[in-house]
Design a protein around this motif. Structure first.
Motif, PDB file in Angstrom:
ATOM      1  N   UNK A  48       0.837  -1.193   0.000  1.00 51.17           N
ATOM      2  CA  UNK A  48       0.000   0.000   0.000  1.00 51.17           C
ATOM      3  C   UNK A  48       0.880   1.254   0.000  1.00 51.17           C
ATOM      4  N   UNK A  49       0.298   2.381  -0.339  1.00 51.21           N
ATOM      5  CA  UNK A  49       1.026   3.636  -0.339  1.00 51.21           C
ATOM      6  C   UNK A  49       0.061   4.777  -0.547  1.00 51.21           C
ATOM      7  N   UNK A  50       0.578   5.977  -0.580  1.00 46.84           N
ATOM      8  CA  UNK A  50      -0.272   7.141  -0.778  1.00 46.84           C
ATOM      9  C   UNK A  50      -0.973   7.025  -2.121  1.00 46.84           C
ATOM     10  N   UNK A  51      -2.297   6.993  -2.096  1.00 46.94           N
ATOM     11  CA  UNK A  51      -3.068   6.878  -3.324  1.00 46.94           C
ATOM     12  C   UNK A  51      -3.098   5.492  -3.920  1.00 46.94           C
ATOM     13  N   UNK A  52      -2.624   4.494  -3.168  1.00 50.75           N
ATOM     14  CA  UNK A  52      -2.578   3.117  -3.689  1.00 50.75           C
ATOM     15  C   UNK A  52      -3.104   2.160  -2.633  1.00 50.75           C
ATOM     16  N   UNK A  53      -4.207   1.506  -2.949  1.00 47.64           N
ATOM     17  CA  UNK A  53      -4.795   0.544  -2.033  1.00 47.64           C
ATOM     18  C   UNK A  53      -4.245  -0.852  -2.290  1.00 47.64           C
ATOM     19  N   UNK A  54      -4.299  -1.672  -1.270  1.00 46.49           N
ATOM     20  CA  UNK A  54      -3.989  -3.090  -1.409  1.00 46.49           C
ATOM     21  C   UNK A  54      -4.932  -3.718  -2.419  1.00 46.49           C
ATOM     22  N   UNK A  55      -4.381  -4.592  -3.280  1.00 47.54           N
ATOM     23  CA  UNK A  55      -5.187  -5.303  -4.266  1.00 47.54           C
ATOM     24  C   UNK A  55      -5.031  -6.795  -4.036  1.00 47.54           C
ATOM     25  N   UNK A  56      -6.023  -7.398  -3.447  1.00 47.63           N
ATOM     26  CA  UNK A  56      -6.059  -8.846  -3.220  1.00 47.63           C
ATOM     27  C   UNK A  56      -7.429  -9.317  -3.697  1.00 47.63           C
ATOM     28  N   UNK A  57      -7.454  -9.938  -4.876  1.00 50.51           N
ATOM     29  CA  UNK A  57      -8.729 -10.325  -5.486  1.00 50.51           C
ATOM     30  C   UNK A  57      -9.494 -11.331  -4.639  1.00 50.51           C
ATOM     31  N   UNK A  78       7.863  -1.063 -16.702  1.00 50.21           N
ATOM     32  CA  UNK A  78       7.793  -0.115 -17.813  1.00 50.21           C
ATOM     33  C   UNK A  78       6.862   1.057 -17.514  1.00 50.21           C
ATOM     34  N   UNK A  79       5.704   0.771 -16.930  1.00 42.90           N
ATOM     35  CA  UNK A  79       4.714   1.816 -16.679  1.00 42.90           C
ATOM     36  C   UNK A  79       4.774   2.392 -15.267  1.00 42.90           C
ATOM     37  N   UNK A  80       5.447   1.712 -14.350  1.00 40.23           N
ATOM     38  CA  UNK A  80       5.534   2.205 -12.981  1.00 40.23           C
ATOM     39  C   UNK A  80       4.221   2.165 -12.236  1.00 40.23           C
ATOM     40  N   UNK A  81       3.335   1.232 -12.601  1.00 38.04           N
ATOM     41  CA  UNK A  81       2.015   1.149 -11.978  1.00 38.04           C
ATOM     42  C   UNK A  81       2.055   0.380 -10.666  1.00 38.04           C
ATOM     43  N   UNK A  82       2.819  -0.701 -10.625  1.00 37.90           N
ATOM     44  CA  UNK A  82       2.927  -1.557  -9.445  1.00 37.90           C
ATOM     45  C   UNK A  82       4.368  -1.590  -8.963  1.00 37.90           C
ATOM     46  N   UNK A  83       4.577  -1.991  -7.689  1.00 38.99           N
ATOM     47  CA  UNK A  83       5.937  -2.054  -7.148  1.00 38.99           C
ATOM     48  C   UNK A  83       6.838  -2.950  -8.005  1.00 38.99           C
ATOM     49  N   UNK A  84       8.096  -2.552  -8.186  1.00 34.10           N
ATOM     50  CA  UNK A  84       8.819  -1.444  -7.560  1.00 34.10           C
ATOM     51  C   UNK A  84       8.749  -0.117  -8.326  1.00 34.10           C
ATOM     52  N   UNK A  85       7.764   0.042  -9.180  1.00 38.02           N
ATOM     53  CA  UNK A  85       7.463   1.327  -9.827  1.00 38.02           C
ATOM     54  C   UNK A  85       8.578   1.832 -10.753  1.00 38.02           C
ATOM     55  N   UNK A  86       9.203   0.913 -11.474  1.00 34.47           N
ATOM     56  CA  UNK A  86      10.197   1.337 -12.468  1.00 34.47           C
ATOM     57  C   UNK A  86       9.485   1.748 -13.748  1.00 34.47           C
ATOM     58  N   UNK A  87      10.224   2.500 -14.578  1.00 33.12           N
ATOM     59  CA  UNK A  87       9.639   2.976 -15.831  1.00 33.12           C
ATOM     60  C   UNK A  87      10.615   2.826 -16.983  1.00 33.12           C
ATOM     61  N   UNK A  88      10.026   2.737 -18.189  1.00 35.66           N
ATOM     62  CA  UNK A  88      10.820   2.745 -19.411  1.00 35.66           C
ATOM     63  C   UNK A  88      11.417   1.394 -19.775  1.00 35.66           C
ATOM     64  N   UNK A  89      12.166   1.391 -20.869  1.00 33.82           N
ATOM     65  CA  UNK A  89      12.790   0.162 -21.351  1.00 33.82           C
ATOM     66  C   UNK A  89      13.754  -0.424 -20.333  1.00 33.82           C
ATOM     67  N   UNK A  90      14.496   0.446 -19.650  1.00 34.05           N
ATOM     68  CA  UNK A  90      15.472  -0.031 -18.685  1.00 34.05           C
ATOM     69  C   UNK A  90      14.782  -0.763 -17.535  1.00 34.05           C
ATOM     70  N   UNK A  91      13.670  -0.191 -17.057  1.00 35.92           N
ATOM     71  CA  UNK A  91      12.921  -0.846 -15.993  1.00 35.92           C
ATOM     72  C   UNK A  91      12.332  -2.172 -16.446  1.00 35.92           C
TER      73      UNK A  91
END
Length: 405
Positions: free
Chosen positions: A24-33, A152-165
């Motif tokens: 969880x984090x600021x603006x991010x809720x736990x997601x457990x289906x 790539x999109x930084x949507x879920x942990x660890x929140x990396x972005x781009x080709x390198x991520x």
């Protein structure tokens, strides 16, 4: 004894959506289906409904973050009961060992240098405990989508972005998949491995080289684990440009594993993306059975292994879902008649799921219920999510029974 994936049958399965992103984090809720759909409380009823619907197999996942709450310390109480019931009702389980989320104690999640070893140790513990009851395993669901969301999109942990991520995450995921299969095979030599990925397709006009890049990248998870990223692989230069060493690539070649079955996930309204040449906007495009046929041929030609449609369904009115059930099952039968080694069909999810956008929102969970299943979810006055059968239940049962006759 002939393994189930070589018995010439067409296996009918259902799957229960099992995405777990507990951080969880600021603006991010736990997601457990499982928690959101009340599967933790209604699991026995849910599994019995699956068997009653005519399925002989089920894709069902273990919440790693809950059964290993601290490193090396396991809580088997709930899974023991689930596995016992699966045996009682005769439902073979393809176990989703990893469906996106890592335990809370693994800082930096997939990027943690311990991740490949940690996930393999967890998988080995599961296989050893349930070796007399479970024998079919998916080391990690949809590695490419996992790498896109987390790297790539930084949507879920660890929140990396781009080709390198993306490259950092897919490499870690692939190492974990290899070690998981190796450890389970050592603990359970009779084990079957069903490696599952989302099939992507693209149409429209794309910038030079971009379409070719996407079409190769979609196979990168499976190509790495099977040792296919050799000197002439079209993605090799891209990997090394983003930090993957020659020694790491050699490790994949030396430790290559072979899936027994390739699972292909396909959704007629989401799997294919179309790029508008005028605006550059990319949107999902309806592709129907044509897209399914194209994707299955693509995987069959590339890997030469038995195939299983491990996810397919359609959201919306029951009539539209029923139509897709008829069309997709008929397509599977036709491809089998033409000689494709297609051994299974899965309606996924078995009941409604919670849209992943819930994690980034403040709206009540019911706002994000997506009715895609054989059963709909409907909250009653006591706040219990009742499983309401649709017309798909009887039709799925009839289709499954027809293959067993």
């Amino acid at each position: 004894m002939t393994p189930w994936f070589r018995d010439s049958s067409l296996h009918f399965a259902v799957g229960i959506e099992d995405t777990f992103v507990p951080q969880e984090g600021v603006g991010r809720r736990k997601l457990d289906e499982y928690e959101l759909t009340q599967h933790y409380h209604q699991w026995k009823h849910d599994l019995s409904l699956a068997a009653d619907a005519g399925a002989d197999m089920i894709r069902w996942g273990i919440p790693w973050y809950l059964i290993e709450p601290s490193p090396g310390k396991f809580d088997w109480e709930w899974t023991d009961r689930v596995v016992e019931h699966l045996g009682d009702i005769g439902l073979r389980c393809i176990v989703d060992l990893m469906h996106y989320g890592t335990p809370l104690w693994l800082d930096n999640q997939f990027l943690n240098h311990r991740y490949p070893e940690a996930v393999a140790a967890y998988a080995e513990a599961v296989a050893e405990r349930y070796r007399s009851a479970l024998d079919s395993w998916t080391p990690l669901n949809e590695p490419i989508i996992n790498a896109v969301y987390c790297g790539e999109q930084g949507t879920w942990p660890p929140y990396l972005k781009g080709d390198d991520g993306f490259v950092k995450i897919i490499t870690q995921l692939a190492k974990g998949m290899v070690l998981t299969q190796q450890r389970i095979a050592a603990a359970q030599p009779e084990a079957t491995f069903v490696h599952v990925d989302a099939g992507f397709r693209w149409t429209g006009q794309w910038p030079a080289g971009e379409l070719e890049h996407l079409e190769e990248r979609r196979f990168l998870g499976l190509d790495l684990i099977t040792g296919r990223v050799g000197a002439d692989h079209p993605m090799r230069e891209h990997l090394t440009a983003h930090g993957v060493t020659e020694a790491e690539l050699a490790w994949f070649t030396e430790n290559a594993v072979t899936p027994d079955v390739i699972g292909v996930n396909y959704y007629p309204a989401f799997t294919t993306s179309h790029r508008d040449a005028a605006t550059g906007l990319v949107r999902p495009q309806e592709a129907g059975t044509e897209g399914l046929v194209d994707l299955l041929h693509t995987y069959a030609d590339r890997y030469g292994q038995p195939l299983f449609v491990t996810e397919t369904s359609r959201g919306g009115p029951v009539e539209e879902r029923l139509d897709w059930l008829e069309q997709s099952v008929a397509t599977v039968h036709r491809l089998r008649a033409e000689g494709m080694p297609l051994i299974g069909y899965t309606w996924f999810p078995f009941f409604a799921l919670v849209d992943w956008l819930y994690r980034e929102s403040t709206e009540p969970m019911d706002h994000y219920l997506v009715q895609m299943g054989l059963y709909d979810l409907e909250r009653d006055s006591g706040s219990v999510l009742q499983r309401r059968p649709t017309a798909l239940v009887d039709r799925f049962r009839a289709l499954a029974k027809a293959t067993q006759a």
